[in-house]
Scaffold this active site. Structure first.
Site, PDB file in Angstrom:
ATOM      1  N   CYS A   1       0.836  -1.205   0.000  1.00  0.00           N
ATOM      2  CA  CYS A   1       0.000   0.000   0.000  1.00  0.00           C
ATOM      3  C   CYS A   1       0.878   1.265   0.000  1.00  0.00           C
ATOM      4  O   CYS A   1       1.454   1.587  -1.031  1.00  0.00           O
ATOM      5  CB  CYS A   1      -0.971  -0.031   1.191  1.00  0.00           C
ATOM      6  SG  CYS A   1      -2.380   1.072   0.951  1.00  0.00           S
TER       7      CYS A   1
ATOM      8  N   HIS B   1      -3.754  -5.132   0.414  1.00  0.00           N
ATOM      9  CA  HIS B   1      -3.288  -5.504   1.751  1.00  0.00           C
ATOM     10  C   HIS B   1      -3.260  -7.018   1.925  1.00  0.00           C
ATOM     11  O   HIS B   1      -4.161  -7.594   2.546  1.00  0.00           O
ATOM     12  CB  HIS B   1      -4.177  -4.865   2.822  1.00  0.00           C
ATOM     13  CG  HIS B   1      -3.861  -3.432   3.065  1.00  0.00           C
ATOM     14  ND1 HIS B   1      -2.910  -3.006   3.962  1.00  0.00           N
ATOM     15  CD2 HIS B   1      -4.332  -2.313   2.494  1.00  0.00           C
ATOM     16  CE1 HIS B   1      -2.827  -1.687   3.951  1.00  0.00           C
ATOM     17  NE2 HIS B   1      -3.687  -1.224   3.070  1.00  0.00           N
TER      18      HIS B   1
ATOM     19  N   GLU C   1      -1.611  -8.796   3.928  1.00  0.00           N
ATOM     20  CA  GLU C   1      -1.436  -9.246   5.304  1.00  0.00           C
ATOM     21  C   GLU C   1      -2.779  -9.512   5.986  1.00  0.00           C
ATOM     22  O   GLU C   1      -2.838 -10.258   6.961  1.00  0.00           O
ATOM     23  CB  GLU C   1      -0.615  -8.212   6.099  1.00  0.00           C
ATOM     24  CG  GLU C   1      -1.378  -6.996   6.577  1.00  0.00           C
ATOM     25  CD  GLU C   1      -1.655  -5.973   5.485  1.00  0.00           C
ATOM     26  OE1 GLU C   1      -1.282  -6.211   4.314  1.00  0.00           O
ATOM     27  OE2 GLU C   1      -2.258  -4.938   5.800  1.00  0.00           O
TER      28      GLU C   1
END
Lengths: 245, 245, 245, 245, 245, 245, 245, 245
Positions: free
Chosen positions: E111, E214, E216
């Site tokens: 990001c 994202h 994660e």
């Protein structure tokens, strides 16, 4: 023709511009209408002549729930647990109540209204229920709805309230203060199990009554509390008929 | 003896228990009192007979600022920019206004009140000022105090407002809607520089008037806006005298 | 002996009791102290004689950032994008500025201060940067800290600001309005790349200056913006010395 | 010529950027102006030389309400009920008060101001009224308006306050701390019914006075509390006349 | 032995005392741990020597999501739609990224991280997606959970991402900015249907990669995004082995 | 024996512990009970076998208002104006609807429910009314009470809704999306004046119906909308009788 | 070469998405940097092998302030006044502390850190200061700024703290718990006047120390508390030199 | 075939429109599903016939955590520490529980559910733990996550809970009330160290059980609490098999 019932306004401050407003809850007004009265709202004023005109104009009166009365008005210093209030509103309500009583007109005082009735007659108020020393019941309920009941009130034989409700009734409860010393000519006609005064009546008068609970919150779910408002309106009606005669 | 001025209540919802309340700002009431009238507040009702009784009871009337009128009541579909409202309150206000006009009694409409006056006479409302296509002035002011002025209003020769205020006056401004099509027998007597109608008057009547700004907010800082309320009360007084004759 | 620098207070309303207060940010005061001046705060007043006394009392003056000036004060109707303001504070600041200019004393105007300077000289303000038609840079920054810079300001040759800062400087930026028509005898001495006026100077005066950014926010992280305040204090000092002579 | 009255600023933090600000309530300033003084605001500083210059500059001084004094400054460990404070502001106020007392100039301390006066003279403070063991009156009122009174203060014969107000006065009340051990040369001249000290005076000085209530909040509703501010300004005026002689 | 993966901290301000803090989301850390790396967090610093030591200490690096980069750092004036940021954090991240690239070590930018990678290589950023002129897809999703997908990303043949994920993958999306001009030696390897760059890779390097979504946030619900982190850790491991040799 | 009506639960997150909850508004349930059905709530699940068991267990079904459907589920990329949603809840609702339609059982879809019906049949949704290009009516009302009407819906001759309500009905309106491409075998049976589809019906089925407004909010103020729920329950009852035969 | 100081991260939950984060205040990090150490942040983990690797990697350690330790971890049932906590974070911190102590490496525990030190050594914690029975000083200060002092700490002769600070020091204070039973080999080296333990030291170790106050908050206003951090870094440095030898 | 487990809904009020909703937490539902049951949610009703139908329909039942029971329902006046509740929900839950017990079907009561079980059997509730006189443990935990444990529960030999969990188990805890007088035929099978009843079982029944803690919150982190739900489902399954036989 319907009797005109004057409802004493309260004061509040709206949040967007902090402007002071006169305010009366719809439940109070609906209760009067359902009982056959024609309600008007009496706005806050400290002008004694205007207050006397309002007393002349209406045949019956209603005082609503609200903030705490300034203890200086019943001869006490303020206690730390006394809540917020508006001393000028107190003066308006007390003067209006005194003139109604002098004029011998019917009146119903609800919550703060029973306290105004008592102080107008020279009585005093417990500034907080903890100061009674023996109040063991929750009088400030936190139920999901305003008309859910929280405790029982037991009435004295021979009183108007006993005539209207019988021996006892279950009521809601939203107060942290209560009647202490009785005002002149008032009798306590209703109590909770912990001895707190829940209703007052003027001796030898057809309907000068105060109750500590909120009967108006039952108006949309049934007629259990309607007799109280009907008696106010009926008594006022008799006066209209008499006056008109 | 003071003329009785009936003020039409608004409805609001208090935040702690979400109970609906009748409400009237103190500034409106103080303006009537300062002008020699005796104010009472007319509570919300949809009972037509009761409304007629209120119209008979009072000699003059005041309508206050408030929410947006439901556009279905003036024959339009709602636009996305129309604000929040209460259609039953609209019906109460419109029926009360119609009965006042029928009874030929004096009335002052402020902000929402001028819009109630216009719709009661068959007129329509711009649901948002952006829909006028040519409004270039800020009409929803954000000044530090309610009585700070934000724009000028220019009056038409020969109107009541021009008689009261002269050629022009600087006013506060708190509205996002405005009069569109004029109601029957109404004339526009005041305008801002961008052509928005700021005042209405009923043809050939001593005082059936609406203003789009908030004259009541000036009551505590001076007498600049007092002539408006005094004219309402004086006209009502003439009726009292006449009726009493 | 230090020169007395009068800082014009702003007004705000504190949240617990809604009491109005005079207020001046510490960064402004620290900047004056760090530059060798003795700051005092001039409270809000509309008393012209008192304002003249304040002008006599101090050797230099500072005007701080704050709300929007009422457009009626520079001859325009308010636009919908004009922000909130306090017309009486505007009148205080404008009258104080006019008396300072008349007295020929040094003054620094920051953000709202440069706009007060311009209007006091007969200039006008863009009520919102969008109304300039060609502003392409973010002038209301949202950086994590007040002293982080957001854009460049380029100065005109031969001006005081060019003397103090050289050809250009990177500044912070917290405004949605800007100088439009220049006031009498003022010159624009600094610009951003999109042509917005960022600095004004009075022709032929040692230090009557306005800047659109916030130099005071740099006081705790270095001396980059200090020359601006030092020049104010130094010019004021010369007056003290002269007066004392 | 009006005497210059220096008002010691407080510090607060504004909520949008967490910037520290100097602040003084308008009521304090209006009270000085209404009494014939010319107010200036003394900004926070720990520079002793500058403080001395401020003391020289002004003829009279006013200290306002605010946070709690750090108890280490009167030799006590902090109690859990001690409220929030700003030790550097305490040091500014105490040093300024000491210099004023040394200079023998007139001063009025309000609320926190009476506590600054007492500590500057070597006295101490009850960190919370509950620690007095016998305070039974509500001293932190929650009335609707700042000028509504909540308790009585009784004055000692022969004191300045008794001369100004007579035997007793009803006051507002917004404090949770109070004077404990009296500072040197101070006498307690006013008390509430529960024995809390509400006023202090310096022995043999025309006007070095502290009061625990908020007389400035009455400025917009009448002149009941004006004598306090007028005596401050009059005493300062005598010094101006004397100095000017 | 596990390779040491340095994660660049962000800065935030906690709400109770407004203290600045270094912060890294647990999802980033868990993703590294699940992939066989040993994470440490590199705190904010502007000390270049210390940054070089951190680069030497670790075998791989991760940059997380966060605020907007100051446009002055890629040669543009700030646009009104640029969001809030922290220029010193930008400088820390950019210098750290430059040193990592110089040291030829593996790095993953997520990001904001992909934007740091691009700017460190001399590229630029669209300050808001509306400025691309042709972005038609919602890139700031408002789904109930962070791992719910919102759009597809299509990868270029022959890139690392295509090797890891195949032709396309559905991803979550939380950004209002995007890569504009490509930095030196970077290739765009992933796009959404509206042409926004969603992934960058360094030419001829085993793993210097940035992704705009994202990955994660998927760590606790499955292994769909795990290949990205495993490739980072594996590449770092090869370096450990090599260094250890 | 009453028919069992399965109501598809929604998901929400409670604010104190951020725990996810299944939720169904009381108005929906009361509407089913008042119409003679026995409601049970079907909790969220992605287990297809369990969903089939629920479909077998109940004789009729109700889908309520809620968040936006993930556009990927009807083949579109998300638009910036698409609101928040929960893709797994979408999958639960769509699979449940498909099984109900396959089982040929009666179903009523309200607001989000009409959209689930349309997408389950292969239709699509306008992600925001602004994307229709010609919606001119306010469809997200802000009236004081949920049962206040805001616009008219006109029905097509020969449809179930026309049979139940006649030519037109005034309804409330709380949606920012609407049916776009019709699903297979569905017909649009109701429209607002700006052409937005307000009702859908399955061809040749006694009651597989969707409405875009909220009929359940009228349950406590009258029977105007009751026919819709009664038709659902009656159709379900016929099935019970048939099954029981 | 600078010694590597590992700072144990805390966990918090950010408010927009309720994502868990590792967090360390900047003041702690700046204190280490100002003292000559190179800080890294050790993220939360329950992986014992990874924790051992972190202990091997760093030469010194710092534990910060934070939530309350789960009392089950020191053998007590939770008391109603025990505050909020995170039992897994407790386990991470306790295991990390135990490994540091086993490795004989220097460590400083601040606030919660001193409590982790004590529990790791087998000691216990007063779950609230009110449970000590004799704490009379305010230990949770509410001063305007974190570095304002609130009470005195007196040190024992011959301790490290007495060597660093002399007989006593004034400190800030932000805790509601404190050391109760001492852990093995720990000595209490600092106390407030009410007998609360404010500092712990490991017998016969150069620097395994805990303090109950927040020395890191003084880092930006002076060097008063710097000796504590310098001693940590210096002790760690000696180990680096030794290891490097 | 899976047994049908009826979960008694609670009532809540959503914040945007103040609409009442039926609600059941996902953790309860997931626990039933993970244990092999098929959950349905029984909506609030006071219709006794419908309640009996629900009891017939399902093979097992679950009651969840929630508000306080109205004390009038177990013969006590409300105490000031009694929390908020919904007396009609109480009546629904109590009648449903009574019918389940009469039908001899398995049921699990959690938190409020154990209290419903006890009152349905004629038992009473401590309105607040402080009224027990000897509760010394924190029963309303404030840990970071719902599944973190806070205290131990010890079980009685020979009970179902002891069979499921052994001698003791560590649990979470979120209640301020507890079982007081045992209902008929119930035995207390689990206690905390301060003697509070944490589990109830019906004598001679395979599974009519209540627990005071929240086993459902452990469903996503492991199987520690699963035996409780499995036993409910298994007992219900036996009934299905038996009924089907």
């Amino acid at each position: 023709m319907k009797p005109l019932i004057g409802i004493a306004s309260n004061l509040t401050v709206e949040s967007s511009f902090h402007l002071e407003q006169n305010v009366v809850g719809c439940h109070y007004i609906e209760s009067i209408k359902k009982s056959g009265g024609l309600p008007i709202l009496i706005p806050f004023t400290l002008n004694h002549a205007d207050i006397c005109t309002y007393v002349t104009l209406c045949q019956g009166f209603l005082f609503c729930g609200g903030g705490d009365i300034n203890p200086l008005l019943f001869g006490e210093n303020p206690h730390a647990l006394n809540g917020s209030g508006h001393v000028e509103l107190d003066q308006f309500h007390l003067f209006l109540m005194e003139k109604i009583l002098s004029a011998n007109k019917p009146v119903l005082g609800i919550c703060r209204g029973i306290q105004i009735l008592n102080v107008a007659c020279g009585g005093s108020i417990y500034q907080d229920l903890s100061l009674t020393g023996n109040s063991t019941i929750k009088h400030m309920q936190s139920e999901a709805k305003r008309h859910f009941v929280t405790h029982k009130v037991t009435f004295i034989e021979g009183t108007i309230l006993q005539e209207l409700f019988g021996h006892e009734v279950y009521t809601n409860s939203y107060h942290h203060q209560a009647v202490n010393k009785l005002g002149d000519n008032l009798i306590a006609s209703g109590f909770t199990d912990d001895g707190i005064i829940e209703a007052l009546e003027m001796l030898s008068h057809p309907f000068q009554v105060g109750v500590q609970w909120h009967p108006e919150n039952f108006i949309q779910v049934g007629n259990a509390m309607l007799p109280l408002f009907e008696r106010l309106v009926d008594t006022a009606m008799q006066r209209v008929v008499f006056e008109g005669a």
